[in-house]
Design a protein around this motif. Structure first.
Motif, short mmCIF file in Angstrom:
data_model
loop_
_atom_site.label_atom_id
_atom_site.label_comp_id
_atom_site.label_asym_id
_atom_site.label_seq_id
_atom_site.Cartn_x
_atom_site.Cartn_y
_atom_site.Cartn_z
N ALA A 39 0.81 -1.22 0.00
CA ALA A 39 0.00 0.00 0.00
C ALA A 39 0.84 1.26 0.00
CB ALA A 39 -0.94 -0.01 1.21
N ASP A 40 1.96 1.24 0.73
CA ASP A 40 2.78 2.45 0.86
C ASP A 40 3.75 2.64 -0.30
OD1 ASP A 40 1.54 2.96 3.25
OD2 ASP A 40 3.23 2.39 4.51
N GLU A 41 4.38 1.55 -0.76
CA GLU A 41 5.49 1.67 -1.70
C GLU A 41 5.10 1.40 -3.15
OE1 GLU A 41 8.41 2.79 -0.83
OE2 GLU A 41 7.92 2.88 1.30
N LEU A 42 4.12 0.55 -3.38
CA LEU A 42 3.79 0.18 -4.75
C LEU A 42 2.45 0.72 -5.24
CD1 LEU A 42 5.08 -3.52 -5.04
CD2 LEU A 42 6.24 -1.39 -5.63
N HIS A 43 1.58 1.12 -4.33
CA HIS A 43 0.28 1.61 -4.77
C HIS A 43 0.41 2.96 -5.46
CE1 HIS A 43 -3.71 3.72 -3.72
NE2 HIS A 43 -3.91 2.96 -4.78
N LYS A 44 -0.27 3.09 -6.60
CA LYS A 44 -0.33 4.35 -7.34
C LYS A 44 -1.75 4.89 -7.19
CE LYS A 44 1.66 4.62 -11.29
NZ LYS A 44 1.84 4.42 -12.75
N PRO A 45 -1.96 5.93 -6.40
CA PRO A 45 -3.31 6.41 -6.14
C PRO A 45 -4.10 6.66 -7.42
CG PRO A 45 -1.74 7.51 -4.71
CD PRO A 45 -0.93 6.71 -5.69
N GLY A 46 -5.32 6.16 -7.43
CA GLY A 46 -6.17 6.30 -8.59
C GLY A 46 -5.91 5.28 -9.67
N GLU A 47 -4.86 4.43 -9.48
CA GLU A 47 -4.55 3.40 -10.46
C GLU A 47 -4.51 2.05 -9.76
OE1 GLU A 47 -1.47 4.31 -13.40
OE2 GLU A 47 -1.33 6.32 -12.54
N GLY A 48 -3.36 1.41 -9.84
CA GLY A 48 -3.21 0.11 -9.21
C GLY A 48 -1.87 0.03 -8.52
N PHE A 49 -1.24 -1.14 -8.60
CA PHE A 49 0.05 -1.36 -7.96
C PHE A 49 1.15 -1.38 -9.01
CE2 PHE A 49 -3.05 -3.24 -5.10
CZ PHE A 49 -2.67 -2.68 -3.88
#
Length: 678
Positions: free
Chosen positions: A295-305
């Protein structure tokens, strides 16, 4: 002219300024090679690959090498993560010619794509000699080159063929697979095999399900030991959570530092299910911190991982992560620095390069005295703050459909198990609650992004970046992993649209990817024609397309009651069963899906007005057998087949349990439900 500046792949963009006249993979590149009557260099890699960077710096950024390539070849750069079909074909050729494979992959081919010489990493001097030799052979020994290419294509066709022996995937075969894994097990260090050692996530998932079905303590112990060894080793980030790709040694000490989305998603499932089955505090901590890493390092807000974090930082592998005792003292002070050096096995000699060490957990902290745990957590926070001030590895921020599907499925399982163990008396309750909130948001972002951006005109696309989907079509693993994720979203949310989307993907797979023997090809029947049509049944770094589609078919069939999807899953597994009995290490996800089928799978529906808080729902999740589906909500909820015609009994919440389309009597007590599930 270098043509990579407009690419969506971060890997291709890394090469956009090379003095090489790179082409992306396209028909025009091969047409240009045919027009010039020159061979093709196909260079395959990915953004987080350390040796890909080394070869780029040594060769592709070199003017002399660039001139040789531009004069005598058409050079094509391929991101293996965007084009797994291209990668699969040429990796098969590379393995056939050299006996091994890996990245960077270096392939020389004719203008029609037929490979005639393959290799991996070449130092610059060797690569220069190779370019000169290949160019000479193409000019002066053309017939021999073409004969070699024809032989390689024949080898590829045999390796990728469908129509081999089939057999039912029985309980006896799965027991044999578990026995074989036990024979190959590293009883000292955990895992299987020696250096380099990869996290065996799919085998561990299978062994957990095998234990649940059979009660075999040996299967559970292999999982527990391996999970503890990895979590204490350098392959696990002791400060921020998340796992590196593999260990360069046989005992998990020094990692190859890239962190891949797919590894962390699959390992999250393993640690989550180990936590569910045993309540193990180490498994809980690692699951919690791995989901936080996602959630912190790979998540791209509004997109995915995003796909990965790089192995290198500013061209140096491990620069972000390695420590000396003096650096610990500088960050923590004398007393805490010495304490941390002992806890994390940081020595003057070092375990990595130049006297540095990769942090490992040399002492038990999960069952330690509360004061020790508090001190450890405080030290971790201070070290992480110091590390955050260092240069950080680059992130490959493309969103790959299949890997996001794996992450969505893993996070839904984590959320369900976290809810089971939620307690205000838990000292980590606030931390767990915070992690679940951000993980839930990231997971929903990813699912919505796949549904909104990756589905184009009813067909799935492989990858996107910055909200823009790329051209490469989704392959079989994309359809399987995303369909399984949408089934997981349906169970978590009770929303019918996720089940509908899963069905659309599976119908596409059955119509476009199916093979005559009951198996599947990795590419659709209307996909770009390569020198062979890939159809690899084995699980490697990720589930094979065949295993992924089987897992989704099994789950979807249980959620809908439509037997044709189960029959398709059984037929596909029958093409893998002969391999399961002989090569268990390379069929872990298929074997896990087989365990689900043997289990039933169980179909558990709970009719209730309180799906989040009903004790029946908690009991269903806690005691669900391997591969079971669980749906909870109001009776006859639209779009939820398992709740159709399943009313409350005497006005009380009611559980309905079926197994393989055969149902037991409705129950309203937790004890009665548990009795039906155990």
């Amino acid at each position: 002219m270098n043509r990579l500046a407009q690419a969506t792949s971060p890997y291709l963009l890394q090469h956009a300024e090379n003095p090489v006249d790179w082409w992306p993979w396209c028909d025009e590149a091969f047409a240009e090679a045919k027009r010039r009557d020159v061979p093709v260099l196909i260079s395959v890699g990915y953004a987080a690959c350390h040796w890909c960077h080394v070869m780029a710096h040594e060769s592709f950024e070199n003017e002399h090498v660039g001139a040789l390539l531009n004069d005598d070849f058409v050079a094509i750069k391929v991101d293996r993560e965007e084009r797994p079909d291209v990668d699969a074909i040429y990796m098969t050729a590379t393995q056939a010619m050299t006996g091994q494979g890996g990245w960077p992959m270096t392939v020389f081919a004719t203008p029609d794509g037929t490979p005639f010489f393959c290799g991996t990493y070449f130092p610059r001097a060797n690569f220069v000699r190779l370019l000169e030799s290949v160019a000479t052979a193409w000019r002066d020994q053309r017939e021999a080159v073409l004969r070699q290419g024809a032989a390689v294509v024949e080898a590829i066709g045999g390796a990728q063929a469908v129509g081999g022996p089939t057999a039912p995937l029985t309980a006896e075969l799965l027991d044999t697979a578990a026995d074989q894994l036990a024979e190959e097990y590293d009883a000292t260090n955990g895992g299987f095999g020696g250096a380099p050692k990869f996290p065996p996530h799919m085998n561990l998932l299978f062994l957990l399900r095998h234990h649940r079905r059979t009660g075999a303590e040996r299967s559970l112990e292999m999982v527990r030991h391996t999970c503890e060894a990895m979590a204490r080793g350098g392959i696990y980030d002791q400060l921020a959570g998340g796992f590196a790709r593999y260990s360069v040694d046989g005992h998990w000490t020094v990692p190859h530092f890239e962190k891949m989305l797919y590894d962390n998603a699959l390992l999250l499932r393993v640690y989550t299910q180990l936590w569910r089955l045993t309540g193990d505090p180490l498994a809980r901590r690692v699951a919690r911190d791995t989901v936080r890493f996602l959630a912190d390092e790979l998540h791209k807000p509004g997109e995915g991982f995003a796909s990965a974090l790089d192995a290198d930082t500013e061209g140096v592998e491990g620069l972000t992560y390695a420590w000396t005792p003096a650096q610990l003292v500088e960050a923590l002070g004398e007393e805490d620095g010495r304490w941390a050096a002992d806890l994390f096995a940081v020595t003057e000699e070092g375990t990595f390069e130049h006297g540095t060490s990769v942090l490992r957990l040399a002492r038990d902290v999960d069952d330690a005295d509360p004061d020790v745990r508090r001190r450890w957590q405080e030290v971790v926070g201070r070290l992480l703050a110091a590390r955050d001030a260092r240069p950080q590895p680059a992130r490959d921020d493309k969103v790959v459909a299949a890997w996001n599907g794996l992450a969505i499925t893993a996070i839904t399982e984590f959320l369900q198990v976290a809810a089971l163990y939620a307690s205000p008396d838990d000292e980590d309750a606030n931390l767990i609650e915070g992690v679940t909130i951000v993980a839930d948001g990231a997971m929903r972002d990813a699912a919505e992004h796949l549904a909104r951006v990756h589905l184009v005109d009813g067909r799935l696309r492989r990858a996107s970046r910055n909200g823009v989907v790329g051209e490469p079509a989704g392959v079989l693993e994309d359809h399987g992993s995303v369909a399984e994720a949408f089934c997981a979203m349906h169970q978590l949310t009770g929303e019918g649209r996720w089940l509908e989307l899963a069905g659309q993907l599976l119908d596409t797979a059955l119509a476009r990817f199916a093979a005559p023997d009951g198996g599947f090809y990795d590419t659709a029947d209307d996909a770009e024609r390569l020198v062979a049509r890939p159809a690899d049944p084995t699980d490697n770094a990720t589930p094979s397309g065949r295993s992924a589609i089987v897992a989704a078919l099994v789950t979807y069939s249980a959620l809908t009651g439509e037997s044709r999807y189960r029959e398709a899953a059984e037929a596909a597994l029958s093409t893998v069963a002969p391999i399961v009995g002989r090569h268990a290490r390379f069929t872990g996800y298929a074997a896990a899906a087989g365990e689900a089928l043997l289990s039933g799978p169980y179909e558990i529906a709970v009719a209730t007005d309180d799906p989040a808080g009903d004790p029946l729902v908690a009991a269903a999740h806690r005691h669900a057998p391997p591969g079971a589906v669980v749906v909870a909500g109001r009776p006859d909820q639209p779009g939820v087949p398992l709740l159709a015609d399943r009313p409350l009994v005497d006005g009380r919440p009611t559980a309905y349990v079926c197994r393989g389309f055969v149902c037991q009597r409705p129950v309203t007590s937790v004890d009665d439900l548990v009795a039906q599930l155990t």
